[in-house]
Design a protein around this motif. Sequence first.
Motif, short mmCIF file in Angstrom:
data_model
loop_
_atom_site.label_atom_id
_atom_site.label_comp_id
_atom_site.label_asym_id
_atom_site.label_seq_id
_atom_site.Cartn_x
_atom_site.Cartn_y
_atom_site.Cartn_z
N ASP A 112 7.11 24.31 35.61
CA ASP A 112 6.76 25.72 35.79
C ASP A 112 7.67 26.34 36.83
N ALA A 113 7.71 27.66 36.86
CA ALA A 113 8.57 28.38 37.79
C ALA A 113 7.90 29.67 38.21
N GLU A 114 7.84 29.92 39.52
CA GLU A 114 7.32 31.18 40.05
C GLU A 114 8.46 32.20 40.03
N ILE A 115 8.26 33.30 39.32
CA ILE A 115 9.30 34.33 39.24
C ILE A 115 8.82 35.67 39.79
N GLY A 116 7.59 35.70 40.34
CA GLY A 116 7.07 36.94 40.91
C GLY A 116 7.62 37.17 42.31
N PRO A 117 7.27 38.32 42.91
CA PRO A 117 6.45 39.40 42.33
C PRO A 117 7.25 40.27 41.36
N ILE A 118 6.50 41.00 40.48
CA ILE A 118 7.12 41.95 39.56
C ILE A 118 6.37 43.28 39.69
N PRO A 119 7.03 44.33 40.15
CA PRO A 119 6.35 45.62 40.27
C PRO A 119 6.15 46.27 38.91
N LEU A 120 5.36 47.31 38.89
CA LEU A 120 5.15 48.07 37.66
C LEU A 120 6.49 48.58 37.14
N ALA A 121 6.73 48.40 35.83
CA ALA A 121 7.96 48.83 35.15
C ALA A 121 9.17 48.01 35.59
N GLY A 122 8.97 46.94 36.34
CA GLY A 122 10.06 46.08 36.74
C GLY A 122 10.11 44.82 35.90
N TYR A 123 11.05 43.95 36.23
CA TYR A 123 11.14 42.68 35.50
C TYR A 123 11.69 41.61 36.44
N SER A 124 11.47 40.37 36.03
CA SER A 124 12.06 39.23 36.71
C SER A 124 12.58 38.28 35.64
N ARG A 125 13.36 37.27 36.05
CA ARG A 125 14.04 36.44 35.07
C ARG A 125 13.72 34.96 35.28
N PHE A 126 13.75 34.23 34.18
CA PHE A 126 13.69 32.77 34.27
C PHE A 126 14.72 32.19 33.31
N THR A 127 15.20 31.01 33.66
CA THR A 127 16.19 30.31 32.84
C THR A 127 15.52 29.14 32.16
N PHE A 128 15.85 28.97 30.90
CA PHE A 128 15.18 28.02 30.04
C PHE A 128 16.23 27.05 29.51
N LYS A 129 16.04 25.76 29.76
CA LYS A 129 16.97 24.73 29.30
C LYS A 129 16.71 24.41 27.83
N LEU A 130 17.73 24.62 27.00
CA LEU A 130 17.59 24.37 25.57
C LEU A 130 17.98 22.96 25.17
N GLY A 131 18.82 22.31 25.94
CA GLY A 131 19.36 21.02 25.51
C GLY A 131 20.53 21.23 24.56
N SER A 132 20.98 20.16 23.97
CA SER A 132 22.17 20.21 23.12
C SER A 132 21.88 20.09 21.64
N ARG A 133 20.62 20.04 21.25
CA ARG A 133 20.30 19.92 19.82
C ARG A 133 20.74 21.17 19.07
N GLU A 134 21.27 20.97 17.86
CA GLU A 134 21.75 22.11 17.09
C GLU A 134 20.61 22.96 16.56
N SER A 135 19.54 22.30 16.10
CA SER A 135 18.38 23.03 15.60
C SER A 135 17.28 22.99 16.64
N LEU A 136 16.59 24.12 16.77
CA LEU A 136 15.54 24.24 17.78
C LEU A 136 14.21 24.57 17.11
N PRO A 137 13.11 24.10 17.69
CA PRO A 137 11.79 24.47 17.15
C PRO A 137 11.42 25.88 17.60
N ASP A 138 10.30 26.35 17.12
CA ASP A 138 9.75 27.63 17.60
C ASP A 138 9.10 27.39 18.96
N PHE A 139 9.40 28.29 19.90
CA PHE A 139 8.90 28.13 21.26
C PHE A 139 7.86 29.20 21.59
N ARG A 140 6.86 28.78 22.36
CA ARG A 140 5.92 29.69 23.01
C ARG A 140 5.78 29.23 24.45
N VAL A 141 5.71 30.20 25.37
CA VAL A 141 5.52 29.84 26.78
C VAL A 141 4.20 30.44 27.27
#
Length: 311
Positions: A112-141
């Motif tokens: 898990d990763a803490e990416i807050g705080p996020i104000p109203l109408a703002g955004y924050s970012r997280f980086t997601f490691k995909l690995g090297s596989r050519e085909s990827l499954p469907d993801f939900r976080v």
Amino acid sequence: MNLVDTASIAISVASFLAAVASVAVAFRARGDSRRSADAAEAAEHRAARPRLLVEPEGAVPHNATEVIYRVHNLDGPNLASVVVHRPVVEPADRGGAIYPVAATGRGDYGDDAEIGPIPLAGYSRFTFKLGSRESLPDFRVKITYRTSTGTPWEVSAPLTTPRGPTQLQAAREVRQRQLEERVAADQRILEQARRVSYQLHGGGGHGGDGPNFVMTSLHVTVRNDSDLLATDVRLVVGENDFTWSPQGGDPVSPGQQIYELADLPRGALQGALHSEASRRPLRSYPSRLEYKLDGRRFTRSGEDDPPLPAG
């Protein structure tokens, strides 16, 4: 036991039952009031819940091993804490792969990763490691978040496929688009070709009603109801027994109709019938209309037959 004692006992029992009933009514009223309060609180909690939007920050190559996502706070209060949990997929889909996350710009990838705080109408970012596989499954976080007052919420968000297509996939998509465009263009031009028509009727003749009848002329009508200019227009009767084109080889413009009483050469259409003369349909000989639309050649065999591409 005398009657007085019996009456006293009856009164006591009745008083006790009335007291029990009063207590039950009170408890029921308290329960109803509590449920109403809980429902109101739940509705208020739902109404105040901030809406989040999760989207890739940008497209990445098909062989990228990580991708950055943005989490937007679309409405509601400011968020004091926003925790993104790594996506979990079925073992059969992930093949033993683990997809850790981290706040963008930090290297502490984990569950898990803490990416807050996020104000109203703002955004924050997280980086997601995909690995090297050519085909990827469907993801939900799963994302858990709360306001400065400590009100907690949780949401499960799908992740849009971040990778672009491979070169092979891209080439296939281009070919498929080109094929679809060609099919659509063919359908459009064929629909226009259907709107070019002709009529062929017998004209004058001599020799009476019998085998000695000789037709000397034909009534030719060509109409262009398409949106395109019809060029190289040519009418063929029989096995080249008689051919006709507009005078001077002129094209037939959109919306134009050409009519001509065409003289037949001597000996042409000797099998024509007297019953086909005097503006009656010519049926004893096959006929076809040849023409071009937008550089494509078409042929109509018979007045009512649909046109066919002629190469």
